[in-house]
Design a protein around this motif. Sequence first.
Motif, PDB file in Angstrom:
ATOM      1  N   GLY A 105       0.824  -1.195   0.000  1.00 12.17           N
ATOM      2  CA  GLY A 105       0.000   0.000   0.000  1.00 12.17           C
ATOM      3  C   GLY A 105       0.859   1.245   0.000  1.00 12.17           C
ATOM      4  N   GLN A 106       0.454   2.250   0.800  1.00  9.43           N
ATOM      5  CA  GLN A 106       1.172   3.515   0.813  1.00  9.43           C
ATOM      6  C   GLN A 106       2.634   3.325   1.193  1.00  9.43           C
ATOM      7  OE1 GLN A 106       0.021   6.168  -0.486  1.00  9.43           O
ATOM      8  NE2 GLN A 106      -1.672   7.101   0.587  1.00  9.43           N
ATOM      9  N   SER A 107       2.887   2.512   2.203  1.00  9.33           N
ATOM     10  CA  SER A 107       4.281   2.312   2.606  1.00  9.33           C
ATOM     11  C   SER A 107       4.594   0.877   2.981  1.00  9.33           C
ATOM     12  CB  SER A 107       4.625   3.233   3.789  1.00  9.33           C
ATOM     13  OG  SER A 107       3.827   2.927   4.908  1.00  9.33           O
ATOM     14  N   GLY A 108       3.638  -0.020   2.831  1.00 12.47           N
ATOM     15  CA  GLY A 108       3.919  -1.406   3.174  1.00 12.47           C
ATOM     16  C   GLY A 108       2.707  -2.289   2.988  1.00 12.47           C
ATOM     17  N   PHE A 109       2.775  -3.466   3.587  1.00 10.90           N
ATOM     18  CA  PHE A 109       1.746  -4.474   3.434  1.00 10.90           C
ATOM     19  C   PHE A 109       0.775  -4.510   4.621  1.00 10.90           C
ATOM     20  CE2 PHE A 109       5.396  -5.863   0.935  1.00 10.90           C
ATOM     21  CZ  PHE A 109       4.810  -6.075  -0.305  1.00 10.90           C
ATOM     22  N   GLY A 110       0.958  -3.633   5.589  1.00  5.14           N
ATOM     23  CA  GLY A 110      -0.001  -3.510   6.666  1.00  5.14           C
ATOM     24  C   GLY A 110       0.191  -4.426   7.849  1.00  5.14           C
ATOM     25  N   SER A 111       1.334  -5.080   7.992  1.00  2.00           N
ATOM     26  CA  SER A 111       1.528  -5.994   9.119  1.00  2.00           C
ATOM     27  C   SER A 111       2.018  -5.251  10.353  1.00  2.00           C
ATOM     28  CB  SER A 111       2.538  -7.090   8.756  1.00  2.00           C
ATOM     29  OG  SER A 111       3.855  -6.562   8.700  1.00  2.00           O
ATOM     30  N   SER A 112       1.803  -5.869  11.504  1.00  2.14           N
ATOM     31  CA  SER A 112       2.300  -5.298  12.756  1.00  2.14           C
ATOM     32  C   SER A 112       3.825  -5.284  12.783  1.00  2.14           C
ATOM     33  CB  SER A 112       1.765  -6.100  13.944  1.00  2.14           C
ATOM     34  OG  SER A 112       0.350  -6.048  13.986  1.00  2.14           O
ATOM     35  N   ALA A 113       4.453  -6.275  12.134  1.00  5.28           N
ATOM     36  CA  ALA A 113       5.913  -6.303  12.067  1.00  5.28           C
ATOM     37  C   ALA A 113       6.446  -5.060  11.364  1.00  5.28           C
ATOM     38  CB  ALA A 113       6.379  -7.562  11.343  1.00  5.28           C
ATOM     39  N   GLU A 114       5.766  -4.623  10.311  1.00  2.13           N
ATOM     40  CA  GLU A 114       6.183  -3.407   9.613  1.00  2.13           C
ATOM     41  C   GLU A 114       6.080  -2.189  10.521  1.00  2.13           C
ATOM     42  OE1 GLU A 114       5.237  -4.071   4.895  1.00  2.13           O
ATOM     43  OE2 GLU A 114       3.693  -3.221   6.178  1.00  2.13           O
ATOM     44  N   THR A 115       4.996  -2.117  11.282  1.00  2.00           N
ATOM     45  CA  THR A 115       4.846  -1.006  12.229  1.00  2.00           C
ATOM     46  C   THR A 115       6.021  -0.974  13.200  1.00  2.00           C
ATOM     47  OG1 THR A 115       2.433  -1.018  12.102  1.00  2.00           O
ATOM     48  CG2 THR A 115       3.405  -0.081  14.084  1.00  2.00           C
ATOM     49  N   ALA A 116       6.345  -2.129  13.775  1.00  2.00           N
ATOM     50  CA  ALA A 116       7.436  -2.193  14.748  1.00  2.00           C
ATOM     51  C   ALA A 116       8.755  -1.770  14.119  1.00  2.00           C
ATOM     52  CB  ALA A 116       7.545  -3.604  15.319  1.00  2.00           C
ATOM     53  N   GLN A 117       9.031  -2.242  12.918  1.00  2.00           N
ATOM     54  CA  GLN A 117      10.301  -1.895  12.277  1.00  2.00           C
ATOM     55  C   GLN A 117      10.374  -0.418  11.919  1.00  2.00           C
ATOM     56  OE1 GLN A 117      10.740  -5.376   9.303  1.00  2.00           O
ATOM     57  NE2 GLN A 117      12.814  -4.930   9.992  1.00  2.00           N
ATOM     58  N   ARG A 118       9.272   0.114  11.410  1.00  2.00           N
ATOM     59  CA  ARG A 118       9.308   1.523  11.014  1.00  2.00           C
ATOM     60  C   ARG A 118       9.519   2.437  12.209  1.00  2.00           C
ATOM     61  NH1 ARG A 118       7.387   6.325   9.612  1.00  2.00           N
ATOM     62  NH2 ARG A 118       7.616   6.948   7.424  1.00  2.00           N
ATOM     63  N   MET A 119       8.927   2.074  13.337  1.00  2.00           N
ATOM     64  CA  MET A 119       9.040   2.898  14.534  1.00  2.00           C
ATOM     65  C   MET A 119      10.268   2.541  15.376  1.00  2.00           C
ATOM     66  SD  MET A 119       6.611   4.953  14.164  1.00  2.00           S
ATOM     67  CE  MET A 119       5.230   5.029  13.020  1.00  2.00           C
ATOM     68  N   GLY A 120      10.950   1.461  15.029  1.00  2.00           N
ATOM     69  CA  GLY A 120      12.127   1.063  15.787  1.00  2.00           C
ATOM     70  C   GLY A 120      11.815   0.392  17.101  1.00  2.00           C
ATOM     71  N   TRP A 121      10.652  -0.273  17.185  1.00  2.00           N
ATOM     72  CA  TRP A 121      10.217  -0.884  18.438  1.00  2.00           C
ATOM     73  C   TRP A 121      10.478  -2.388  18.444  1.00  2.00           C
ATOM     74  CZ3 TRP A 121       4.820   1.690  17.698  1.00  2.00           C
ATOM     75  CH2 TRP A 121       4.888   3.038  18.060  1.00  2.00           C
ATOM     76  N   PRO A 122      11.039  -2.928  19.510  1.00  2.00           N
ATOM     77  CA  PRO A 122      11.098  -4.379  19.660  1.00  2.00           C
ATOM     78  C   PRO A 122       9.713  -4.940  19.974  1.00  2.00           C
ATOM     79  CG  PRO A 122      11.953  -3.319  21.621  1.00  2.00           C
ATOM     80  CD  PRO A 122      11.676  -2.223  20.634  1.00  2.00           C
ATOM     81  N   VAL A 123       9.566  -6.239  19.793  1.00  2.00           N
ATOM     82  CA  VAL A 123       8.273  -6.898  19.943  1.00  2.00           C
ATOM     83  C   VAL A 123       8.234  -7.726  21.221  1.00  2.00           C
ATOM     84  CG1 VAL A 123       6.723  -8.638  18.952  1.00  2.00           C
ATOM     85  CG2 VAL A 123       7.850  -6.951  17.468  1.00  2.00           C
ATOM     86  N   VAL A 124       7.149  -7.572  21.972  1.00  2.00           N
ATOM     87  CA  VAL A 124       6.822  -8.481  23.069  1.00  2.00           C
ATOM     88  C   VAL A 124       5.771  -9.437  22.529  1.00  2.00           C
ATOM     89  CG1 VAL A 124       5.817  -8.705  25.365  1.00  2.00           C
ATOM     90  CG2 VAL A 124       7.367  -6.803  24.862  1.00  2.00           C
ATOM     91  N   LEU A 125       6.115 -10.707  22.453  1.00  2.00           N
ATOM     92  CA  LEU A 125       5.253 -11.701  21.831  1.00  2.00           C
ATOM     93  C   LEU A 125       4.431 -12.420  22.904  1.00  2.00           C
ATOM     94  CD1 LEU A 125       4.950 -12.595  18.824  1.00  2.00           C
ATOM     95  CD2 LEU A 125       6.424 -14.538  19.384  1.00  2.00           C
ATOM     96  N   VAL A 126       3.105 -12.322  22.792  1.00  2.00           N
ATOM     97  CA  VAL A 126       2.200 -13.012  23.714  1.00  2.00           C
ATOM     98  C   VAL A 126       1.888 -14.380  23.131  1.00  2.00           C
ATOM     99  CG1 VAL A 126      -0.018 -12.962  24.899  1.00  2.00           C
ATOM    100  CG2 VAL A 126       1.219 -10.825  24.472  1.00  2.00           C
ATOM    101  N   ILE A 127       2.287 -15.436  23.850  1.00  2.22           N
ATOM    102  CA  ILE A 127       2.128 -16.808  23.384  1.00  2.22           C
ATOM    103  C   ILE A 127       1.027 -17.493  24.187  1.00  2.22           C
ATOM    104  CG2 ILE A 127       3.226 -19.063  23.173  1.00  2.22           C
ATOM    105  CD1 ILE A 127       4.490 -17.195  21.273  1.00  2.22           C
ATOM    106  N   ASP A 128       0.022 -18.014  23.499  1.00  2.00           N
ATOM    107  CA  ASP A 128      -0.995 -18.832  24.159  1.00  2.00           C
ATOM    108  C   ASP A 128      -0.397 -20.217  24.378  1.00  2.00           C
ATOM    109  OD1 ASP A 128      -3.141 -20.312  24.996  1.00  2.00           O
ATOM    110  OD2 ASP A 128      -4.494 -19.677  23.391  1.00  2.00           O
ATOM    111  N   ALA A 129      -0.108 -20.520  25.639  1.00  2.00           N
ATOM    112  CA  ALA A 129       0.579 -21.780  25.960  1.00  2.00           C
ATOM    113  C   ALA A 129      -0.380 -22.937  26.154  1.00  2.00           C
ATOM    114  CB  ALA A 129       1.417 -21.597  27.229  1.00  2.00           C
ATOM    115  N   GLY A 130      -1.669 -22.702  26.004  1.00  2.00           N
ATOM    116  CA  GLY A 130      -2.628 -23.786  26.173  1.00  2.00           C
ATOM    117  C   GLY A 130      -2.410 -24.907  25.177  1.00  2.00           C
ATOM    118  N   GLY A 131      -2.380 -26.132  25.655  1.00  2.00           N
ATOM    119  CA  GLY A 131      -2.263 -27.283  24.775  1.00  2.00           C
ATOM    120  C   GLY A 131      -0.861 -27.572  24.277  1.00  2.00           C
ATOM    121  N   GLN A 132       0.150 -26.908  24.834  1.00  2.00           N
ATOM    122  CA  GLN A 132       1.529 -27.185  24.411  1.00  2.00           C
ATOM    123  C   GLN A 132       2.473 -26.889  25.573  1.00  2.00           C
ATOM    124  OE1 GLN A 132       2.913 -24.481  21.313  1.00  2.00           O
ATOM    125  NE2 GLN A 132       1.507 -22.875  21.989  1.00  2.00           N
ATOM    126  N   ALA A 133       3.698 -27.318  25.440  1.00  2.00           N
ATOM    127  CA  ALA A 133       4.709 -27.044  26.467  1.00  2.00           C
ATOM    128  C   ALA A 133       5.969 -26.537  25.780  1.00  2.00           C
ATOM    129  CB  ALA A 133       4.973 -28.312  27.291  1.00  2.00           C
TER     130      ALA A 133
END
Length: 441
Positions: A105-133
């Motif tokens: 689009g105007q500057s990318g494909f619209g993903s949250s990863a693009e937002t983080a990279q453009r703003m220089g922000w690291p990612v805190v990843l929320v993992i649903d641990a249900g059903g796995q270890a």
Amino acid sequence: MTEMNMLPPGLLVSAPSSGTGKTTVMLGLLRALRDDGLTVQPFKSGPDYIDPAFHHAASGRASFNIDTWAMDGGLLNAIAAQAAGADICVSEGSMGLYDGVATRGQSGFGSSAETAQRMGWPVVLVIDAGGQAQSAAATALGFQAYNPDLPIAGVILNRVASPRHERLIRRGMDHAGLTVLGVLPRRGDLALPERHLGLIQAVEHPDLEAAIIGYAAFLRDNVDLAAIRAAAVSGPALPGGALPKPPAQRIALARDAAFSFTYPHLLKGWREAGAEITPFSPLADEVPCPEADLVWLPGGYPELHAGALAAASTFRAALRQHAETKPVHGECGGYMALGAGLIDKDGTRHEMAGLLGLETSYEKRKFNLGYRRAVLTESMPGFAVGAALRGHEFHYSSILQQPDRPLAEVFDADGNPGAQTGSVRGNVTGTFFHMIAEDVA
């Protein structure tokens, strides 16, 4: 010389997919940091018009959308500048971290990863641990490896069933070299209420303040807030930009439980340019300001309030009177309310304003979701014929008839033409898509 804006340290809260609990994590984190004395600037990655109101309630500051598909660089910079005076920025992702569209689009494909990279922000990843270890670590490691240039600050493990479950997951995270920033025990009472478009609106929550206080306490008990604060990074200095200009000087804005989907950056831009915005409630049978140059009906949930809108005779009469000489525009739910009739989920038809011939049905549900690019074939408030607009559509209503002239040629994110072209009749216009920005490319 172009003025440069230095952003406060920030991070983005995301997840591998929707439904992991990142919104409750986001609200608890905003309030916990605020309670620690920080001025927190929230953002939302992507075209969401419900979450920012929850962010505002939790942080005390207006939250703004950052959208790399719909917004050009100047608008993105102007929105980032809203963080001035804050101590930390916290952005909430949408869908999964890397989920976007196929066409730039105007500057990318619209993903949250693009937002983080453009703003220089690291990612805190929320993992649903249900059903796995230990497999949860493989998921997180895959997200880290997918784009090595995007730093993953760490993970918050959600819905952990027991201390043994936590030990197994931590063993996997240690093996993968991933930092665990928090472990949230499984609790069934933390989910926010939802309906067909996702979360209910913030104004409809039965006790939002109590819920946010509870989320903050839960985060404080189970997350390393100091480590999260330390993980926030200041992005690069960004040049200035401009927010959108208002479509009129005096704007009467419908604002209640039926009409509330307005993007904060639009209202902020309109006000900063000197526009006078006067809210009114169609559900309360209030009339738009008689001195208004434009009546604007945003999206919302008219299908849930169709009976009340049909009975709001004073509002409808005033709207018709305004439309005789001055413009009226509706988006999505506002567009439906400007039509001739609306059929609710039970099959009952309710008379709407009748300013357009549009007939819509929520009984015959059709899922409509995605980015839209519209090229105007008729003028609308603030934009001339030929102007291109970028926006987003999200509703379940079907069009039964649309007899009026089309307002625009409308395309999806990949350039495929769509049938929902909007309508124009006299001084009245409407679209099913929510405008985000003008396409200046």
